[in-house]
Enzyme design. Structure first.
Site, PDB file in Angstrom:
ATOM      1  N   ASP A 154       0.699  -1.052   0.158  1.00  0.00           N
ATOM      2  CA  ASP A 154      -0.129  -0.011   0.170  1.00  0.00           C
ATOM      3  C   ASP A 154       1.030   1.460  -0.064  1.00  0.00           C
ATOM      4  OD1 ASP A 154      -2.860   0.702   0.474  1.00  0.00           O
ATOM      5  OD2 ASP A 154      -1.754   2.022   1.967  1.00  0.00           O
ATOM      6  N   GLU A 179       1.175  -0.467  -5.012  1.00  0.00           N
ATOM      7  CA  GLU A 179       0.077   0.322  -5.393  1.00  0.00           C
ATOM      8  C   GLU A 179       0.601   1.777  -5.146  1.00  0.00           C
ATOM      9  OE1 GLU A 179      -3.849   2.302  -3.419  1.00  0.00           O
ATOM     10  OE2 GLU A 179      -1.797   1.742  -2.439  1.00  0.00           O
TER      11      GLU A 179
END
Lengths: 660, 660
Positions: free
Chosen positions: B378, B407
């Site tokens: 993330d 990401e």
């Protein structure tokens, strides 16, 4: 290792082959550097150039500005001959980040008390690094941030431009991220970029036909060469010439006793690469020529051809430097089935390569010590690449202002490699690029690709080995055309002099590029006073080059469209646009050509709405141009080219009294 | 130093940033390598690749062939996960040079006696390096060259192809010139290049509406996910969720006691990044899910979000890993004026960065030890770059088959940097590329520039954070279109599952990309049996992907022209052209669109003169195509896309009896 480094630097330009080779510049240049600089997250970053001359230990700093997105640009000056190193670093701009965020917080009407305390710390850090008045100002601001309670006052202070500039100036570079490589710039004297060469066989300089000329005779030519505007006088090898397998007139086998041989068949009983050909004179004569040349503004370029005649002392004293054949003889030069038995190539695969390299370095040092600072190297592409990188480095370490011209007519990648290895200038394919398409494509490759960073073209319309077809068939107009192109397409150019001035264009045989009765193999009588010489035209071209600084700048060649495929149009302009020259050349040596050029006025910095005066420095005509479309009409015999200096037409009708 | 090296190697490809970063490949690939290889002079050269897996000391060799001019090419296989090194070397081909010259000498009728002796030495050298029968043959040839007197016999022997091949095979590489860098290839398992991801919130997996789902509930979903053809099941963070400043439904402040909070607000009294959310189950439940998933051909991707809720144990135990504000509090996440007080970012500039890095590595190792081999990271762009390069290297050193998905929705250079640093796959801008021009431009950038060497796109039409406008307004046809694009434009793609299957397209408010009643902030009841689901369409797409190996190969995406700006046409084909798929998609979710595509048949290896059968794997129609111009007609609701498998039409009339 420092794990707190958050900024990274990528894709630094200029960079040649991942930093393996340096770029080239001259004294006085500014080196423009760009890089991608960014960090993780949303913090602002700063970037700066680090640079140093090889004689300096510490880095100097030059600022960078954001160009667009994550791309940054800056520049640094190079003021000394030698090698510079440079790199780029980036770091988190804590104050800038704080200031940017504060502006947003103020706009959102947020609570700011803690924010001002954070800012105070950053300003205090800057104050500590500053001195004198700056320190006091910074310390004062920090105090205000800590203690002032009037928020509008604080906000104004925190976001003011001058505050930001001063804080940035002194803020420590915390954990800077450095580009992983130190890149190099080799800085030469200006002549590396801008020179006009004249090639002359000293043995042809005798005032009496039939007598072998000498360097003393050559001295008498200096005023003539200078009067034409050349600043480099390049002499073919001046060493003793071999007798074994000596070539006769027109490159024939079996020379007679009066045949003088090719100067490139170096070495005889009288010596080798550090000896003088007895008929040319003594080393003292050479010294004298060098000194007299310098006094007339001319520099002597020495030919270095590392190959030996069978009579060269090396063949006796160092047979291990040559390749042996199974029959015990030394391998002569060959390009099968052609044999060049008058030449022994040196064997760069010899087990004794160290002593060979050292001897060849000695040859350079010998002439360097006598004052030679330009070497024109014959066929460097037939000697080991590693040797050139080493020997050029060795010579430049002792004599940093030395220039090397690579005479390598070979495949592009080989030519480019030699330039990267350190040659200051390079012969090019210009000699065979005749049509508009050919010229545009070739010079775009040289200028608009990375090649420009390391290869400086030196353009030759002819050489003693090459009488191109274009000159053979085009007569004198062809010589005018090729001279204009050579002199204006690049900073460096040269001609094989007497043959060019006299527009000699008879090949040895049809289909050959060799000269008939080539000066390479026989004595010629050169005569500067001969009628029909192009010397005045040449002198005018060289004067135009000298008087227009656009020709001394690099990377400013720009082609413009024409609607006539026989006419090429290009411009040179100084960076500040104070000197703009537009050149149009009729490449058709047989017919008058006319048509329209479309100038890229924006690139030239010329206002489309204003009239400019185009002054033809060659034809002496003056024209008024307005807008990009320009008519031309060029005749091979009378006016094969325009070299137009553009002058802004300063006055308009609004400046006349009657208008007011 | 060895001064006798004469061959040089330049411009090796592939090479990323001057060799700073490795390229990426998968097991079974052949790595195609090219280089400029040349030497001084006129000798022939040879070139070869050197390569080795990191577990090997010695180099393996792979041959190279001349492509054109001085450009050489070759390839080497990669058969093991891990890092390979490679380089290129060139050397003088003495036998090849001799043989070339001999042919010219023979043609010119020259004396050859000494030449055969020279050749004999070269063949003897090869014989010494050979063994067995080869050695005997070589020794025999050498003898012939030494003693045979019949020149035609000798000439035939010396120039024969098989002689040359055998001599070249054993000739020693004398003084090879090596490219100065060892370049790297990171080799992953095939799933790095070809995977279909399904994102699922396990807390929504409960069979009873309103009850918090668990990993055990999630197990029951595996057959369903497998039936749709996905092979990666990606779970948002499964750790305890913070209570302080917990977000309520629709990302509001002030959560009530029943609000479950965002899974990305990691850490509570129950633990942090190596703990399980109590309602989801135990570590043993996690192990069980992993095992059951593996049994159905599904791999679990774990979410790694290195950020903390204020209740995370790190905040108490390691306050030094966070940035402090002057008021003593820990700095929460901000993008001024926005505040995210439920999140504390880790401070990668902490003086204690070493212990921070080690702890984060421990988190990876903890889950790796339990069997996780895919991490979806993330916001990696908000953590230090150097950390990622280090930690990915550390994890791969222990668990080489591990894959990392970045990401990072951020600026291109930052995304590219993360990919270069080691991320196996990357989220992309595909999510917002809707028009033909946008898609073509973006995928050309990803595929036709150097980016392809290190960035593997993973295409997501939606995520829990992103409901793009195109899906909001286009209804179900928009979902079909985006699914086909995602699944066929790249090897890796994924969907945020239930919301996608049900074509959920209501934003929190107009102009927002957030989902209304987002699953990020509340319990949802997921129901695989719900009516109106796109599951069958999805299953068909994934089956087409699996059944057509063209989708597994990389770098084979080719766009073809269409005369309708709303219809995009592209193809994927295996290198051997045994599988060719042409995809046409109507990007207009509202109107039927028709027109003509012009296929680049040459690129597809299809004969213009022959008929091919185009079998629509999606619509199930069959068409006959001949020549490049192909008609299409696509309707949003019934048939928004073709996925055409081309089959060669093997029989012609000439094969029928009546024709003979």
């Amino acid at each position: 290792m420092e794990g707190r480094i958050r900024a990274v630097v990528e894709h630094v330009t200029p960079e040649v082959d991942g930093g393996r080779f340096p770029v080239k510049r001259i004294i006085g240049d500014v080196v423009k550097v760009e890089a991608d600089v960014f960090a993780d997250g949303h913090d602002e970053v700063c970037a700066g150039i680090l640079y140093r001359h090889e004689s300096e230990d510490g880095w100097q700093q030059a600022p960078m500005q954001r160009l667009e997105g994550d791309r940054w640009g800056g520049q640094f000056p190079v003021s000394k001959v030698g090698r510079y190193g440079y790199s780029v670093e980036g770091w988190i701009d804590r104050f800038g980040t704080w200031r940017r965020d504060l502006t947003r917080r103020i706009a959102a009407g947020q609570e700011l008390e803690v924010e001002f305390q954070i800012g105070a710390v950053l300003v205090e850090e800057a104050a500590e690094a500053a001195a004198g008045e700056d320190r006091e100002r910074l310390a004062g601001w920090a105090q205000s941030l800590r203690h002032e309670t009037d928020q509008p006052v604080l906000a104004a202070l925190a976001t003011a431009q001058d505050t930001a500039a001063l804080v940035r100036r002194y803020s420590p570079r915390r954990f800077p991220g450095r580009y992983e490589k130190e890149l190099g710039v080799v800085v030469d004297r200006p002549r590396a970029r801008f020179s006009a060469w004249y090639e002359l066989f000293p043995r042809s300089c005798s005032p009496e036909p039939g007598r072998h000329g000498s360097l003393r005779d050559c001295e008498a030519w200096l005023p003539y060469v200078a009067s034409m505007g050349f600043d480099v006088l390049y002499l073919p090898p001046i060493h003793p010439i071999g007798r074994t397998f000596r070539k006769g007139k027109n490159n024939t086998l079996g020379a007679g006793p009066e045949d003088v041989g090719s100067p490139w068949a170096i070495g005889a009983d009288e010596g080798g690469h550090t000896s003088m050909h007895p008929s040319l004179g003594t080393l003292e004569d050479f010294d004298s020529l060098l000194a007299k040349a310098a006094a007339t503004g001319i520099e002597i370029a020495m030919d270095v051809a590392f190959q030996c005649s069978p009579d060269h002392p090396y063949a006796r004293e160092h047979p291990e430097w040559f390749r042996k054949r199974p029959d015990g003889t030394i391998q002569y030069a060959e390009n099968p089935p052609k044999k060049y038995q008058d030449i022994y190539p040196l064997d760069f695969e010899t087990a004794d390569w160290r002593s060979l390299w050292e001897e060849l370095r000695r040859v350079f040092f010998f002439w360097s010590a006598r004052g030679v600072r330009i070497f024109r190297v014959d066929n460097p592409h037939t000697k080991a690449f590693a040797f050139w990188e080493w020997v050029i480095g060795e010579v430049k370490a002792q004599y940093p202002e030395t220039l090397f011209l690579a005479e390598a007519f070979t495949r592009p990648k080989v030519m480019y490699r030699l330039a990267k290895l350190g040659f200051s200038q390079s012969y090019t394919y210009f000699t065979w690029r005749n049509t508009k398409e050919e010229i545009v494509a070739y010079f775009r490759e040289l200028q608009e690709t990375g090649v420009r960073e390391y290869l400086r073209p030196n353009l030759w319309p002819n050489t003693p080995d090459i009488l191109p077809e274009y000159l053979q068939v085009g007569g004198k107009p062809a010589f005018l055309v090729r001279l204009v192109l050579a002199a204006t397409l690049a900073g460096n150019y040269g001609i094989y002099g007497q043959a060019f001035e006299r527009a000699e264009n008879t090949p040895r045989e049809p289909g050959s590029e060799e000269y008939l009765n080539s000066e390479k193999y026989e004595l010629k009588h050169a005569d500067p006073q001969a009628a029909g010489s192009m010397k005045e035209f040449i002198a005018r071209i060289n004067r135009i080059r000298r008087e227009n600084p656009a020709f001394e700048e690099e990377g400013n060649l720009r082609f413009h469209e024409t609607d006539n495929p026989s006419v090429i149009c290009y411009s040179r302009a100084t960076g500040d646009r104070s000197n703009i020259v537009v050149i149009m050349v009729n490449l058709d040596a047989f017919h008058k050509q006319s048509g329209w050029a479309r100038l890229d006025l924006q690139a030239l910095g010329v206002d489309e709405q204003r009239t400019v005066q185009a002054h033809d420095l060659l034809g002496a005509g003056r024209y008024l141009w307005q807008g990009p479309r320009v008519y031309f009409e060029l005749s091979p015999e009378s006016l094969p080219a325009h070299i137009m200096r553009l002058r802004r037409w300063v006055r308009t009708e609004k400046q006349f009294d009657y208008y007011l």
